[in-house]
Design a protein around this motif. Structure first.
Motif, PDB file in Angstrom:
ATOM      1  N   SER A  40     -31.639  69.602  -5.930  1.00  0.00           N
ATOM      2  CA  SER A  40     -30.192  69.661  -6.139  1.00  0.00           C
ATOM      3  C   SER A  40     -29.592  68.259  -6.028  1.00  0.00           C
ATOM      4  CB  SER A  40     -29.544  70.592  -5.117  1.00  0.00           C
ATOM      5  OG  SER A  40     -28.150  70.606  -5.284  1.00  0.00           O
ATOM      6  N   GLN A  41     -30.005  67.485  -5.036  1.00  0.00           N
ATOM      7  CA  GLN A  41     -29.507  66.122  -4.865  1.00  0.00           C
ATOM      8  C   GLN A  41     -29.926  65.218  -6.019  1.00  0.00           C
ATOM      9  OE1 GLN A  41     -27.534  64.326  -2.677  1.00  0.00           O
ATOM     10  NE2 GLN A  41     -26.846  66.368  -2.153  1.00  0.00           N
ATOM     11  N   LEU A  42     -31.088  65.486  -6.590  1.00  0.00           N
ATOM     12  CA  LEU A  42     -31.572  64.699  -7.717  1.00  0.00           C
ATOM     13  C   LEU A  42     -30.718  64.945  -8.960  1.00  0.00           C
ATOM     14  CD1 LEU A  42     -33.791  62.833  -8.896  1.00  0.00           C
ATOM     15  CD2 LEU A  42     -35.065  64.905  -9.451  1.00  0.00           C
ATOM     16  N   VAL A  43     -30.414  66.196  -9.251  1.00  0.00           N
ATOM     17  CA  VAL A  43     -29.660  66.555 -10.449  1.00  0.00           C
ATOM     18  C   VAL A  43     -28.153  66.380 -10.241  1.00  0.00           C
ATOM     19  CG1 VAL A  43     -29.127  68.419 -12.073  1.00  0.00           C
ATOM     20  CG2 VAL A  43     -31.446  68.148 -11.206  1.00  0.00           C
ATOM     21  N   PHE A  44     -27.651  66.733  -9.060  1.00  0.00           N
ATOM     22  CA  PHE A  44     -26.219  66.667  -8.744  1.00  0.00           C
ATOM     23  C   PHE A  44     -26.011  65.692  -7.581  1.00  0.00           C
ATOM     24  CE2 PHE A  44     -27.205  70.936 -10.324  1.00  0.00           C
ATOM     25  CZ  PHE A  44     -26.306  71.071 -11.365  1.00  0.00           C
ATOM     26  N   ARG A  71     -30.408  65.173 -24.963  1.00  0.00           N
ATOM     27  CA  ARG A  71     -29.567  66.185 -25.622  1.00  0.00           C
ATOM     28  C   ARG A  71     -28.172  66.157 -25.006  1.00  0.00           C
ATOM     29  NH1 ARG A  71     -34.088  69.306 -23.683  1.00  0.00           N
ATOM     30  NH2 ARG A  71     -32.627  70.050 -22.137  1.00  0.00           N
ATOM     31  N   THR A  72     -27.247  66.836 -25.671  1.00  0.00           N
ATOM     32  CA  THR A  72     -25.928  67.020 -25.071  1.00  0.00           C
ATOM     33  C   THR A  72     -26.095  67.996 -23.919  1.00  0.00           C
ATOM     34  OG1 THR A  72     -24.831  66.669 -27.191  1.00  0.00           O
ATOM     35  CG2 THR A  72     -23.575  67.803 -25.474  1.00  0.00           C
ATOM     36  N   PRO A  73     -25.903  67.522 -22.711  1.00  0.00           N
ATOM     37  CA  PRO A  73     -26.154  68.387 -21.558  1.00  0.00           C
ATOM     38  C   PRO A  73     -25.186  69.566 -21.468  1.00  0.00           C
ATOM     39  CG  PRO A  73     -26.030  66.088 -20.902  1.00  0.00           C
ATOM     40  CD  PRO A  73     -25.541  66.173 -22.309  1.00  0.00           C
ATOM     41  N   MET A  74     -25.747  70.725 -21.216  1.00  0.00           N
ATOM     42  CA  MET A  74     -24.968  71.934 -20.948  1.00  0.00           C
ATOM     43  C   MET A  74     -25.133  72.250 -19.466  1.00  0.00           C
ATOM     44  SD  MET A  74     -23.524  72.979 -23.713  1.00  0.00           S
ATOM     45  CE  MET A  74     -23.132  74.686 -23.426  1.00  0.00           C
ATOM     46  N   GLU A  90     -16.572  84.965 -12.419  1.00  0.00           N
ATOM     47  CA  GLU A  90     -16.387  84.142 -13.608  1.00  0.00           C
ATOM     48  C   GLU A  90     -17.619  83.279 -13.787  1.00  0.00           C
ATOM     49  OE1 GLU A  90     -12.682  82.057 -14.404  1.00  0.00           O
ATOM     50  OE2 GLU A  90     -11.749  83.142 -12.744  1.00  0.00           O
ATOM     51  N   LYS A  91     -17.990  83.018 -15.055  1.00  0.00           N
ATOM     52  CA  LYS A  91     -19.111  82.131 -15.339  1.00  0.00           C
ATOM     53  C   LYS A  91     -18.959  81.590 -16.744  1.00  0.00           C
ATOM     54  CE  LYS A  91     -22.069  86.000 -16.651  1.00  0.00           C
ATOM     55  NZ  LYS A  91     -23.290  86.720 -16.361  1.00  0.00           N
ATOM     56  N   GLY A  92     -19.648  80.504 -16.995  1.00  0.00           N
ATOM     57  CA  GLY A  92     -19.578  79.912 -18.318  1.00  0.00           C
ATOM     58  C   GLY A  92     -20.424  78.661 -18.406  1.00  0.00           C
ATOM     59  N   TYR A  93     -20.303  77.967 -19.519  1.00  0.00           N
ATOM     60  CA  TYR A  93     -21.029  76.727 -19.763  1.00  0.00           C
ATOM     61  C   TYR A  93     -20.035  75.646 -20.143  1.00  0.00           C
ATOM     62  CZ  TYR A  93     -25.408  79.336 -19.843  1.00  0.00           C
ATOM     63  OH  TYR A  93     -26.482  80.114 -19.507  1.00  0.00           O
ATOM     64  N   SER A  94     -20.345  74.427 -19.750  1.00  0.00           N
ATOM     65  CA  SER A  94     -19.545  73.273 -20.135  1.00  0.00           C
ATOM     66  C   SER A  94     -20.466  72.169 -20.611  1.00  0.00           C
ATOM     67  CB  SER A  94     -18.728  72.756 -18.954  1.00  0.00           C
ATOM     68  OG  SER A  94     -17.770  73.696 -18.575  1.00  0.00           O
ATOM     69  N   GLN A 122     -25.326  74.806 -12.478  1.00  0.00           N
ATOM     70  CA  GLN A 122     -26.762  74.843 -12.736  1.00  0.00           C
ATOM     71  C   GLN A 122     -27.047  73.996 -13.973  1.00  0.00           C
ATOM     72  OE1 GLN A 122     -28.452  78.310 -14.602  1.00  0.00           O
ATOM     73  NE2 GLN A 122     -30.233  78.257 -13.259  1.00  0.00           N
ATOM     74  N   HIS A 123     -28.087  73.174 -13.878  1.00  0.00           N
ATOM     75  CA  HIS A 123     -28.518  72.374 -15.021  1.00  0.00           C
ATOM     76  C   HIS A 123     -30.044  72.302 -15.000  1.00  0.00           C
ATOM     77  CE1 HIS A 123     -28.457  69.466 -18.204  1.00  0.00           C
ATOM     78  NE2 HIS A 123     -29.096  68.577 -17.464  1.00  0.00           N
ATOM     79  N   ASN A 124     -30.655  72.586 -16.133  1.00  0.00           N
ATOM     80  CA  ASN A 124     -32.119  72.582 -16.250  1.00  0.00           C
ATOM     81  C   ASN A 124     -32.789  73.464 -15.192  1.00  0.00           C
ATOM     82  OD1 ASN A 124     -32.116  70.941 -18.492  1.00  0.00           O
ATOM     83  ND2 ASN A 124     -32.504  69.058 -17.350  1.00  0.00           N
ATOM     84  N   GLY A 125     -32.155  74.589 -14.864  1.00  0.00           N
ATOM     85  CA  GLY A 125     -32.738  75.533 -13.917  1.00  0.00           C
ATOM     86  C   GLY A 125     -32.569  75.166 -12.456  1.00  0.00           C
ATOM     87  N   ILE A 126     -31.842  74.101 -12.171  1.00  0.00           N
ATOM     88  CA  ILE A 126     -31.647  73.660 -10.784  1.00  0.00           C
ATOM     89  C   ILE A 126     -30.184  73.850 -10.406  1.00  0.00           C
ATOM     90  CG2 ILE A 126     -31.778  71.693  -9.205  1.00  0.00           C
ATOM     91  CD1 ILE A 126     -34.039  70.643 -11.079  1.00  0.00           C
ATOM     92  N   TYR A 127     -29.952  74.475  -9.248  1.00  0.00           N
ATOM     93  CA  TYR A 127     -28.592  74.746  -8.782  1.00  0.00           C
ATOM     94  C   TYR A 127     -28.059  73.610  -7.922  1.00  0.00           C
ATOM     95  CZ  TYR A 127     -28.847  79.589 -10.294  1.00  0.00           C
ATOM     96  OH  TYR A 127     -28.945  80.737 -11.050  1.00  0.00           O
ATOM     97  N   SER A 128     -26.748  73.416  -8.011  1.00  0.00           N
ATOM     98  CA  SER A 128     -26.061  72.484  -7.128  1.00  0.00           C
ATOM     99  C   SER A 128     -25.908  73.120  -5.754  1.00  0.00           C
ATOM    100  CB  SER A 128     -24.670  72.170  -7.689  1.00  0.00           C
ATOM    101  OG  SER A 128     -23.839  73.334  -7.613  1.00  0.00           O
ATOM    102  N   SER A 129     -25.349  72.352  -4.836  1.00  0.00           N
ATOM    103  CA  SER A 129     -24.940  72.954  -3.574  1.00  0.00           C
ATOM    104  C   SER A 129     -23.791  73.915  -3.875  1.00  0.00           C
ATOM    105  CB  SER A 129     -24.513  71.869  -2.588  1.00  0.00           C
ATOM    106  OG  SER A 129     -23.483  71.075  -3.147  1.00  0.00           O
TER     107      SER A 129
END
Length: 135
Positions: A40-44, A71-74, A90-94, A122-129
């Motif tokens: 999580s710390q690595l990605v976020f 790629r354009t990150p989602m 609520e959920k979605g993508y940005s 969540q990005h690339n299967g990894i969740y933030s805190s």
């Protein structure tokens, strides 16, 4: 050896083995949690934040640029009533980009005031805190 003493020693051995198993299972869980927190710390690297402004309330994060794989990150986001995210409301993508500094900010209008909500990305299967939002 009398039979009572034998059963007492057997019970002590079983208890010792049970405690060893529980200790090992707890150590594996702690290691798994530590790995998830490190990823999580690595990605976020900046964690998560809540931003209040004149135009509303936003939940925000930033992903590490090298995690976008060209790629354009989602980035997925979720808001829930509980910290375990069993009641996602609520959920979605940005999308984010170099121009945005790989930041994500989502405008939030939770349904109830004076309630605490939980959010994560969540990005690339990894969740933030997990962050909290009181609206």
């Amino acid at each position: 050896m009398n039979q009572g003493k034998y059963y007492l020693q057997l019970a002590a051995l079983i208890l010792s083995l049970s405690l060893l198993y529980v200790t090992k299972a707890n150590a594996e869980t702690n290691t798994s949690n530590q790995v998830a927190a490190s990823l999580s710390q690595l990605v976020f690297p900046l964690g998560v934040a809540v931003l209040h402004s004149d135009i509303g309330t936003h939940i925000s994060t930033r992903i590490k640029p090298t995690m976008s794989s060209g790629r354009t990150p989602m980035v997925r986001w979720e808001v829930a009533n509980d910290a375990q995210f069993t009641e996602v409301i609520e959920k979605g993508y940005s999308k984010t980009s170099t121009e945005q500094g790989y930041k994500v900010a989502v405008n939030m209008n939770p349904p109830k005031h004076a309630q605490t909500y939980f959010f994560r990305f969540q990005h690339n299967g990894i969740y933030s805190s997990v962050g909290t939002l009181t609206h």
